[in-house]
Design an enzyme around this catalytic site. Structure first.
Site, PDB file in Angstrom:
ATOM      1  N   CYS A  56      44.540  41.689   8.065  1.00 23.57           N
ATOM      2  CA  CYS A  56      45.380  41.044   7.109  1.00 23.57           C
ATOM      3  C   CYS A  56      46.919  40.382   7.746  1.00 23.57           C
ATOM      4  O   CYS A  56      46.498  40.852   8.994  1.00 23.57           O
ATOM      5  CB  CYS A  56      45.815  42.336   6.057  1.00 23.57           C
ATOM      6  SG  CYS A  56      44.466  43.269   5.345  1.00 23.57           S
ATOM      7  N   ARG A 115      44.463  35.151   7.707  1.00 24.98           N
ATOM      8  CA  ARG A 115      44.012  36.047   7.989  1.00 24.98           C
ATOM      9  C   ARG A 115      42.980  37.256   6.941  1.00 24.98           C
ATOM     10  O   ARG A 115      42.775  38.508   7.281  1.00 24.98           O
ATOM     11  CB  ARG A 115      44.985  37.230   8.733  1.00 24.98           C
ATOM     12  CG  ARG A 115      45.711  36.087  10.188  1.00 24.98           C
ATOM     13  CD  ARG A 115      47.004  37.241  10.289  1.00 24.98           C
ATOM     14  NE  ARG A 115      46.695  38.939  11.153  1.00 24.98           N
ATOM     15  CZ  ARG A 115      46.437  39.090  11.869  1.00 24.98           C
ATOM     16  NH1 ARG A 115      46.861  37.819  12.691  1.00 24.98           N
ATOM     17  NH2 ARG A 115      46.256  39.614  12.655  1.00 24.98           N
ATOM     18  N   TRP A 135      43.385  41.818   3.204  1.00 23.51           N
ATOM     19  CA  TRP A 135      41.648  41.787   3.115  1.00 23.51           C
ATOM     20  C   TRP A 135      40.985  42.752   3.102  1.00 23.51           C
ATOM     21  O   TRP A 135      41.238  43.180   4.166  1.00 23.51           O
ATOM     22  CB  TRP A 135      41.178  40.721   4.991  1.00 23.51           C
ATOM     23  CG  TRP A 135      39.948  40.579   4.709  1.00 23.51           C
ATOM     24  CD1 TRP A 135      38.711  39.704   4.248  1.00 23.51           C
ATOM     25  CD2 TRP A 135      38.521  41.280   4.869  1.00 23.51           C
ATOM     26  NE1 TRP A 135      37.512  39.893   4.112  1.00 23.51           N
ATOM     27  CE2 TRP A 135      37.258  41.033   5.050  1.00 23.51           C
ATOM     28  CE3 TRP A 135      38.847  42.427   6.648  1.00 23.51           C
ATOM     29  CZ2 TRP A 135      35.950  41.478   5.556  1.00 23.51           C
ATOM     30  CZ3 TRP A 135      37.039  43.020   6.825  1.00 23.51           C
ATOM     31  CH2 TRP A 135      36.650  42.793   6.415  1.00 23.51           C
ATOM     32  N   ASN A 159      48.021  46.826   8.385  1.00 28.65           N
ATOM     33  CA  ASN A 159      46.888  46.004   8.470  1.00 28.65           C
ATOM     34  C   ASN A 159      46.276  46.428   9.718  1.00 28.65           C
ATOM     35  O   ASN A 159      46.630  47.558  10.140  1.00 28.65           O
ATOM     36  CB  ASN A 159      47.560  44.582   9.729  1.00 28.65           C
ATOM     37  CG  ASN A 159      46.502  44.078   9.913  1.00 28.65           C
ATOM     38  OD1 ASN A 159      45.301  44.352   9.527  1.00 28.65           O
ATOM     39  ND2 ASN A 159      46.223  43.611  10.976  1.00 28.65           N
ATOM     40  N   GLY A 160      44.606  47.296   9.413  1.00 29.50           N
ATOM     41  CA  GLY A 160      43.851  48.280   9.576  1.00 29.50           C
ATOM     42  C   GLY A 160      43.510  48.824   9.077  1.00 29.50           C
ATOM     43  O   GLY A 160      43.380  48.501   7.634  1.00 29.50           O
ATOM     44  N   GLU A 212      24.239  28.941  15.560  1.00 28.88           N
ATOM     45  CA  GLU A 212      25.285  28.822  14.924  1.00 28.88           C
ATOM     46  C   GLU A 212      25.118  27.646  14.217  1.00 28.88           C
ATOM     47  O   GLU A 212      26.570  27.899  12.860  1.00 28.88           O
ATOM     48  CB  GLU A 212      26.345  27.710  16.443  1.00 28.88           C
ATOM     49  CG  GLU A 212      27.215  26.983  15.601  1.00 28.88           C
ATOM     50  CD  GLU A 212      29.089  28.152  15.452  1.00 28.88           C
ATOM     51  OE1 GLU A 212      28.297  29.635  15.155  1.00 28.88           O
ATOM     52  OE2 GLU A 212      30.070  27.559  14.565  1.00 28.88           O
ATOM     53  N   LYS A 220      27.410  28.959  10.363  1.00 26.98           N
ATOM     54  CA  LYS A 220      28.313  28.039   9.915  1.00 26.98           C
ATOM     55  C   LYS A 220      27.896  27.738   8.657  1.00 26.98           C
ATOM     56  O   LYS A 220      28.780  27.880   7.362  1.00 26.98           O
ATOM     57  CB  LYS A 220      28.732  26.623  10.347  1.00 26.98           C
ATOM     58  CG  LYS A 220      29.850  26.604  11.425  1.00 26.98           C
ATOM     59  CD  LYS A 220      30.469  26.588  10.966  1.00 26.98           C
ATOM     60  CE  LYS A 220      31.507  26.997  12.106  1.00 26.98           C
ATOM     61  NZ  LYS A 220      31.991  28.714  12.633  1.00 26.98           N
ATOM     62  N   GLU A 252      28.687  30.913   6.586  1.00 31.08           N
ATOM     63  CA  GLU A 252      29.731  31.591   6.245  1.00 31.08           C
ATOM     64  C   GLU A 252      30.453  30.613   5.566  1.00 31.08           C
ATOM     65  O   GLU A 252      31.983  31.311   5.135  1.00 31.08           O
ATOM     66  CB  GLU A 252      30.432  31.577   7.147  1.00 31.08           C
ATOM     67  CG  GLU A 252      30.457  30.020   8.188  1.00 31.08           C
ATOM     68  CD  GLU A 252      32.023  31.094   9.162  1.00 31.08           C
ATOM     69  OE1 GLU A 252      32.465  31.804   8.697  1.00 31.08           O
ATOM     70  OE2 GLU A 252      31.702  30.262  10.059  1.00 31.08           O
ATOM     71  N   HIS A 291       5.780  32.841  14.859  1.00 33.86           N
ATOM     72  CA  HIS A 291       5.380  34.271  14.682  1.00 33.86           C
ATOM     73  C   HIS A 291       6.305  35.175  13.424  1.00 33.86           C
ATOM     74  O   HIS A 291       6.799  36.055  13.216  1.00 33.86           O
ATOM     75  CB  HIS A 291       6.339  34.805  16.380  1.00 33.86           C
ATOM     76  CG  HIS A 291       5.954  34.375  17.687  1.00 33.86           C
ATOM     77  ND1 HIS A 291       4.352  34.885  17.966  1.00 33.86           N
ATOM     78  CD2 HIS A 291       6.623  33.313  17.903  1.00 33.86           C
ATOM     79  CE1 HIS A 291       4.387  34.071  18.665  1.00 33.86           C
ATOM     80  NE2 HIS A 291       4.860  33.561  19.161  1.00 33.86           N
ATOM     81  N   LYS A 339      40.100  35.224   9.010  1.00 29.69           N
ATOM     82  CA  LYS A 339      39.729  34.494  10.445  1.00 29.69           C
ATOM     83  C   LYS A 339      39.842  35.382  11.465  1.00 29.69           C
ATOM     84  O   LYS A 339      39.251  34.984  12.632  1.00 29.69           O
ATOM     85  CB  LYS A 339      40.864  33.823  10.336  1.00 29.69           C
ATOM     86  CG  LYS A 339      41.334  33.080  11.904  1.00 29.69           C
ATOM     87  CD  LYS A 339      39.812  31.952  12.103  1.00 29.69           C
ATOM     88  CE  LYS A 339      40.055  31.242  12.936  1.00 29.69           C
ATOM     89  NZ  LYS A 339      38.845  30.241  13.266  1.00 29.69           N
TER      90      LYS A 339
HETATM   91  C1  AGP Z   1      33.091  31.827  13.097  1.00 27.42           C
HETATM   92  O1  AGP Z   1      33.080  30.682  12.402  1.00 27.42           O
HETATM   93  C2  AGP Z   1      33.397  32.856  12.587  1.00 27.42           C
HETATM   94  N1  AGP Z   1      34.871  32.828  11.695  1.00 27.42           N
HETATM   95  C3  AGP Z   1      33.902  34.008  13.267  1.00 27.42           C
HETATM   96  O2  AGP Z   1      31.389  34.468  13.594  1.00 27.42           O
HETATM   97  C4  AGP Z   1      34.373  34.899  14.056  1.00 27.42           C
HETATM   98  O3  AGP Z   1      33.419  33.500  15.192  1.00 27.42           O
HETATM   99  C5  AGP Z   1      34.271  36.415  15.214  1.00 27.42           C
HETATM  100  O4  AGP Z   1      34.548  37.043  13.850  1.00 27.42           O
HETATM  101  C6  AGP Z   1      35.347  36.129  16.096  1.00 27.42           C
HETATM  102  O5  AGP Z   1      36.181  35.974  16.059  1.00 27.42           O
HETATM  103  P1  AGP Z   1      37.434  35.648  17.192  1.00 27.42           P
HETATM  104  O6  AGP Z   1      36.613  34.691  18.311  1.00 27.42           O
HETATM  105  O7  AGP Z   1      38.742  35.716  16.986  1.00 27.42           O
HETATM  106  O8  AGP Z   1      36.927  36.939  18.350  1.00 27.42           O
END
Ligand code: AGP
Length: 607
Positions: A2, A27, A74, A98-99, A479, A483, A486, A502, A602
């Site tokens: 958040c 965030r 969030w 936030n938390g 990755e 991508k 997400e 496998h 984020k």
């Molecule tokens: C990646 O596209 C995502 N947004 C997510 O997996 C991100 O890489 C992960 O949350 C780690 O974030 P950080 O690098 O700020 O620790």
């Protein structure tokens, strides 16, 4: 997670709060709200969904006042409704958080039994309710806050207003970042300095269990024992200019195209091109002697770590262990005396990675953090910080921070290999020069974006997509799948090419796109065999390779995306660009919210 912000000054608070929340929306964006003090009573305005919904409400029903707090959410506990949106307010106290308050249920039961009425399903609401309860028992606001905070278990960054006292704003921090902004006749609180950049570049960061009383003229910080403490004021380099998209449709597109530049900038912080040497000033560990390097991260950052494993073991012959932080933090991994633990995190605030760092600290490891955020909690708790120079990354999907992490890790692998004598000076210089050529090679790939956009159309209707890679291309396959999932919400899986037979091969038929990442490296022939296995089952192959690879194996592929031929060490930074662009264009075609995909944030600063 958040984003929280607060201001106490002389100008109208609401416009500043909303502008700051725009810079914090990456965030989290499930709901947003603000609260101000108007003639010393609390006025609030909250809205579910994006910040734009709150702005629309404020246009109709403005909230006056020069002291205020704001929040973009969030959701952790409670659906993203208006009732669950922050600020949470009682008749006396307004709070943004936030938390996660882990013991909120017992506190809620206790407060309900004491006659308090709760309006939401959130964990956060126990904070204003507890402070109000204590004030109703005769404590002053300060006394009530000082008594309430130790009763909270879990992580929090808090902004607090108290009705009847528009001369102070209170902040508190444990486990989630909170900055105090120092203005001229006005003061601020924010989750990160980025939100305050247009108003001040002078910030101080609270430490865990600190709380702070902020007035228009300054701030008084108290530690967990109630002692007044000093926290240094630093000047950030963040510009006040709003971070815009330029002529790109999305931040993600802009950030994909910034990669050649920022990878080059990041590389040259560690590569002395004049003497073809890698430099890591301040890295106080002997890369020759280090018995093991443990790499821990989450999400895309963990895939940068996994890529580095191939380089550090293959080039420098250093034993490496890689794990995702949410597993590592709980498995009591034994760690060798004199070992190095390297944490990769663009935000430097990811809760699981921070917890893993603290475990490694207990195991007396030499702690290094590779981050894009020099003022982050992880940076502050490390023995050494490796910085990427990606600039602020606003798109939730990590792109430029990923390739900047890779280039630092590749340079570190060369430095370690030379220190251990597994490569000589000439080979080290050659490897570094290959990394130095990356900006032009990456620019070359990006010039081919329109062809990649066409290929993305073939993913659009897919139910499942497979990504395959071997060696350092395996993390790039993972990755690519991450991508695509997400930002386009299409289900995808990344697999080691050799693993396909496998099990996953059962998935393959004419409806399944299979993206094979196979530069013409020493594993190329093996990858071609896997590619033929897919072709034999009518899988729709999209091959990402270089010119030599395209010549040798392009025939079995429905599409071939050709990237420049580069040194194997540089290859992942080149092959990851098509997978980023494929996911971006698939998402655009599906109309998803590319920069702020559903359910994501984020920086995940809770478990
Ligand atoms: C990646 O596209 C995502 N947004 C997510 O997996 C991100 O890489 C992960 O949350 C780690 O974030 P950080 O690098 O700020 O620790």
């Amino acid at each position: 997670m958040c984003g929280i912000i607060g201001i106490i000054g002389t100008r109208e608070a609401a416009p500043v709060l909303v502008d700051g929340l725009k810079r914090l929306e990456y965030r989290g964006y499930d709901s947003a709200g603000i609260a101000t003090l108007v003639n010393s009573h609390i006025e609030g305005c909250r809205a579910p969904g994006k910040l734009a919904n709150l702005e629309a409400k404020l246009l109709v029903d403005p909230v006056p006042g020069t002291v205020g707090i704001g929040h973009t959410r969030w959701a952790t506990h409670g659906e993203p409704t208006e009732a669950n949106a922050h600020p949470h307010m009682t008749e006396k106290v307004a709070v943004v958080h936030n938390g996660i308050i882990e013991n909120f249920r017992e506190l809620r039961d206790e407060l309900i039994a004491a006659g308090r009425n709760f309006q939401s399903d959130t964990d956060t609401e126990v904070v204003p309710q507890l402070i109000t309860h204590l004030m109703r028992q005769g404590r002053t606001a300060r006394e009530a806050v000082a008594e309430a905070l130790p009763r909270l278990r879990g992580a929090f960054a808090l902004g607090i207003l108290v009705a009847g006292d528009d001369q102070i704003m209170i902040g508190a921090r444990r486990g989630s970042p909170l900055a105090v902004g120092w203005g001229d006749g006005e003061m601020f609180l924010a989750s990160d300095a980025l939100a305050l950049a247009p108003y001040t570049q002078r910030v101080s960061y609270l430490e865990d269990d600190d709380w702070v009383e902020v007035t228009r003229d300054g701030a008084t910080v108290f530690d967990g024992e109630g002692n007044e403490v000093e926290r240094p004021v630093i000047v950030t380099q963040l510009s006040g200019a709003a971070i815009g998209k330029g002529n790109y449709r999305h931040f993600m597109a802009k950030e994909i195209h910034e990669q050649p530049e920022v990878v080059g900038q990041t590389l040259h912080a560690y590569y002395d091109a004049l003497n073809d040497r890698a430099e890591f000033p301040g890295l106080d560990i002997d890369l020759f002697e280090v018995p093991k390097i443990t790499l821990v991260a989450c999400g895309t950052a963990s895939l940068a770590a996994l890529t580095a494993k191939y380089w550090l073991e293959g080039l420098a012959r250093v034993p490496v262990e890689v794990d995702v932080a949410s597993e590592f933090r709980y498995r009591q991994a034994p760690m060798p005396k004199g070992g190095m633990a390297l944490f990769v995190s663009q935000s430097g605030e990811t809760a699981d990675t921070l917890a893993a760092l603290r475990y490694a600290r207990e195991q007396n490891q030499y702690i290094v953090t590779l981050t894009n955020t020099p003022t982050s909690t992880m940076a502050r708790e490390s023995d050494h910080v490796l910085l990427t120079r990606a600039g602020p990354e606003i798109g939730v999907a990590a792109t430029k921070t990923f390739t900047c992490q890779l280039v630092v890790l590749a340079t570190l692998a060369v430095a370690a290999a030379e220190a251990r004598g597994t490569i000589d000076r000439g080979e080290a210089a050659k490897k570094l020069a290959a990394l130095g050529d990356l900006p032009s090679a990456m620019s070359e790939v990006l010039k081919g974006e329109s062809a990649i956009e066409e290929v993305a159309r073939s993913l659009n209707e897919a139910r499942d997509v497979l990504y395959l890679g071997r060696g350092p291309s395996y993390p790039i396959a993972l990755e690519g799948a991450l991508k695509l999932k997400e930002i386009s919400y299409i289900h995808a899986e990344g697999y080691a090419s050799g693993e396909m037979k496998h099990g996953p091969i059962a998935l393959i038929d004419e409806h399944v796109p299979v993206i094979v990442i196979a530069p013409s490296d020493e594993l190329f022939d093996k990858s071609v065999s896997n590619l033929e296995e897919v072709a034999a089952r009518k899988g729709r192959i999209i091959l990402i390779t270089d010119e030599a690879g395209a010549e040798a194996a392009g025939g079995s592929a429905e599409h071939v995306i050709t990237v420049p031929q580069v040194d194997p060490l540089a290859s992942p930074l080149v092959t990851c660009l098509p997978v980023q662009l494929l996911s971006y264009h698939a998402a655009v075609l599906r109309g998803t919210d590319v920069d702020q995909p559903r359910n994501l944030a984020k920086s995940v600063t809770v478990e």
